[in-house]
Motif scaffolding. Structure first.
Motif, PDB file in Angstrom:
ATOM      1  N   ALA A  63       5.375  32.552 -39.897  1.00  0.00           N
ATOM      2  CA  ALA A  63       6.415  33.466 -40.366  1.00  0.00           C
ATOM      3  C   ALA A  63       7.766  33.110 -39.762  1.00  0.00           C
ATOM      4  N   LEU A  64       7.784  32.915 -38.439  1.00  0.00           N
ATOM      5  CA  LEU A  64       9.040  32.568 -37.773  1.00  0.00           C
ATOM      6  C   LEU A  64       9.518  31.178 -38.193  1.00  0.00           C
ATOM      7  N   GLY A  65       8.558  30.323 -38.559  1.00  0.00           N
ATOM      8  CA  GLY A  65       8.912  28.977 -39.009  1.00  0.00           C
ATOM      9  C   GLY A  65       9.728  28.974 -40.292  1.00  0.00           C
ATOM     10  N   LYS A  66       9.626  30.064 -41.085  1.00  0.00           N
ATOM     11  CA  LYS A  66      10.441  30.155 -42.298  1.00  0.00           C
ATOM     12  C   LYS A  66      11.927  30.198 -41.942  1.00  0.00           C
ATOM     13  N   ASN A  71      17.238  26.413 -40.414  1.00  0.00           N
ATOM     14  CA  ASN A  71      18.048  26.097 -39.224  1.00  0.00           C
ATOM     15  C   ASN A  71      18.451  27.339 -38.444  1.00  0.00           C
ATOM     16  N   VAL A  72      17.578  28.353 -38.481  1.00  0.00           N
ATOM     17  CA  VAL A  72      17.778  29.568 -37.690  1.00  0.00           C
ATOM     18  C   VAL A  72      16.710  29.581 -36.599  1.00  0.00           C
ATOM     19  N   ASN A  73      17.135  29.632 -35.351  1.00  0.00           N
ATOM     20  CA  ASN A  73      16.196  29.536 -34.232  1.00  0.00           C
ATOM     21  C   ASN A  73      16.101  30.818 -33.412  1.00  0.00           C
ATOM     22  N   GLU A  74      16.630  31.914 -33.953  1.00  0.00           N
ATOM     23  CA  GLU A  74      16.615  33.164 -33.194  1.00  0.00           C
ATOM     24  C   GLU A  74      16.609  34.343 -34.156  1.00  0.00           C
ATOM     25  N   MET A  75      15.882  35.394 -33.791  1.00  0.00           N
ATOM     26  CA  MET A  75      15.873  36.627 -34.579  1.00  0.00           C
ATOM     27  C   MET A  75      15.930  37.809 -33.624  1.00  0.00           C
ATOM     28  N   THR A  76      16.793  38.777 -33.949  1.00  0.00           N
ATOM     29  CA  THR A  76      16.951  39.969 -33.122  1.00  0.00           C
ATOM     30  C   THR A  76      16.587  41.201 -33.934  1.00  0.00           C
ATOM     31  N   VAL A  77      15.704  42.012 -33.371  1.00  0.00           N
ATOM     32  CA  VAL A  77      15.213  43.213 -34.049  1.00  0.00           C
ATOM     33  C   VAL A  77      15.374  44.399 -33.106  1.00  0.00           C
ATOM     34  N   ILE A  78      15.854  45.525 -33.631  1.00  0.00           N
ATOM     35  CA  ILE A  78      16.038  46.735 -32.827  1.00  0.00           C
ATOM     36  C   ILE A  78      15.189  47.860 -33.404  1.00  0.00           C
ATOM     37  N   PHE A  79      14.416  48.509 -32.533  1.00  0.00           N
ATOM     38  CA  PHE A  79      13.616  49.665 -32.922  1.00  0.00           C
ATOM     39  C   PHE A  79      14.415  50.931 -32.646  1.00  0.00           C
TER      40      PHE A  79
END
Length: 334
Positions: A63-66, A71-79
């Protein structure tokens, strides 16, 4: 699950937020400074990933490999959400590490908490925020804490968390919807996923589980859309079950309705993150709205003056006239 707890400790001179495992400090007026804190620590290796079931590990990396493929190497999620709905527990389950206090006997964090984790060249930043309800009113402190978490940070997805087994959306919920849009812009809701915790529940009305979930989801979507006047909000949803009795499949993955919910949640986050450039907080939008309970206080002084200089003289005059009329009647009878 790792027993390591991450508490955000920083000096009074620092912002309410600093990187990886440090809570945010407030200034003397209880507000979050506008400037961005300098990172104290970088993200850590995602050790909890290695102890997840092999199928979950592979699904998460796929999933993160998508995003990596773009060329996106970071994801930020807020609960975000109210107290006691499972935000902290979900953060712990997602990372398979105990990074946020989640026991019912522990006080809730009063500051945002960040856990940044690296795996296979990708960084996942997950933020847990304080509850947004104080009594029956929106929590100004909760909003300020969220503002501190957002300052200087691009957010790919928000997870607005509530319980699946609470069959209502009340006025307090609607006030939270409105406060978030007023203080942080409607754009926040365009990147929001609805997360329903306590999903391993039995419908009390005898409905099939799928119908029960669909009705709850549509109820919530309709409430958010109508409250904000945004009828085209997508609001994808995920089901969450953090309980120790959560069912597992043949691969050992935690499942809700036979679906591995952790990988489903991350896949949904990736789908949201793949659209556009992410959400960036504009400090100028907040202004003085951060106390949602102040919005009608501007009328207190005018109403008081009207009461003193208009209504009170009228009332006193009417009382005097009534007294004179009564006295006249009494004299007439004599």
């Amino acid at each position: 699950m790792s027993a390591e707890g991450e508490q955000y400790g920083s000096s009074e001179e620092e912002d309410m937020y600093s990187d990886d495992g440090q809570e945010m400090e407030e200034d003397e007026q209880g507000e979050a400074p506008a400037a961005q804190a300098q990172p104290v620590l970088g993200p850590k290796e995602w050790v909890g990933l290695a102890s997840m079931p092999a199928a979950t590990q592979q699904a998460l990396l796929n999933a993160l490999g998508k995003l990596r493929g773009r060329n996106v190497n970071e994801m930020t999620v807020i609960f975000i959400g109210k107290q006691g709905v499972g935000k902290s527990s979900t953060v712990n389950t997602l990372l398979n590490e105990r990074v946020a206090p989640s026991s019912p006997f522990q006080p809730e964090n009063v500051r945002p908490l960040l856990a940044g984790r690296m795996a296979a060249g990708f960084t996942l930043n997950v933020l847990d925020t304080p509850g947004l309800l104080e009594g029956d009113s929106v929590s100004a402190r909760g909003l300020m804490a969220l503002r501190a978490a957002l300052n200087g940070r691009k957010v790919d997805a928000f997870v607005f968390t509530d319980r699946l087994d609470t069959w209502r959306v009340d006025n307090a919920d609607r006030a939270i919807f409105t406060a978030l849009a007023e203080n942080f812009g409607a754009e926040l809701w365009e990147r929001t996923i609805l997360g329903f915790s306590h999903a391993q529940t039995t419908p009390t009305d005898g409905k099939p589980y799928e119908q029960f979930v669909a009705a709850r989801v549509e109820q919530y979507r309709a409430a958010v859309r109508s409250t904000l006047g945004m009828k085209n909000l997508a609001l994808p949803y995920v089901l969450i079950e953090n309980g120790s009795r959560c069912k597992t499949n043949g691969d050992g993955e935690k499942v809700v309705n036979d679906k591995p919910w952790v990988t489903d949640m991350v896949s949904t986050m990736v789908d949201v993150a793949s659209v556009g450039e992410g959400y960036e907080y504009d400090h100028s939008k907040a202004g003085k709205k951060l106390d949602p309970n102040n919005k009608h206080k501007i009328w207190i002084l005018p109403l008081f003056l009207i009461q003193v200089f208009v209504l009170r003289p009228l009332l006193i005059g009417q009382i005097k006239r009534d007294v004179k009329k009564a006295e006249s009647k009494a004299k007439g009878k004599k």
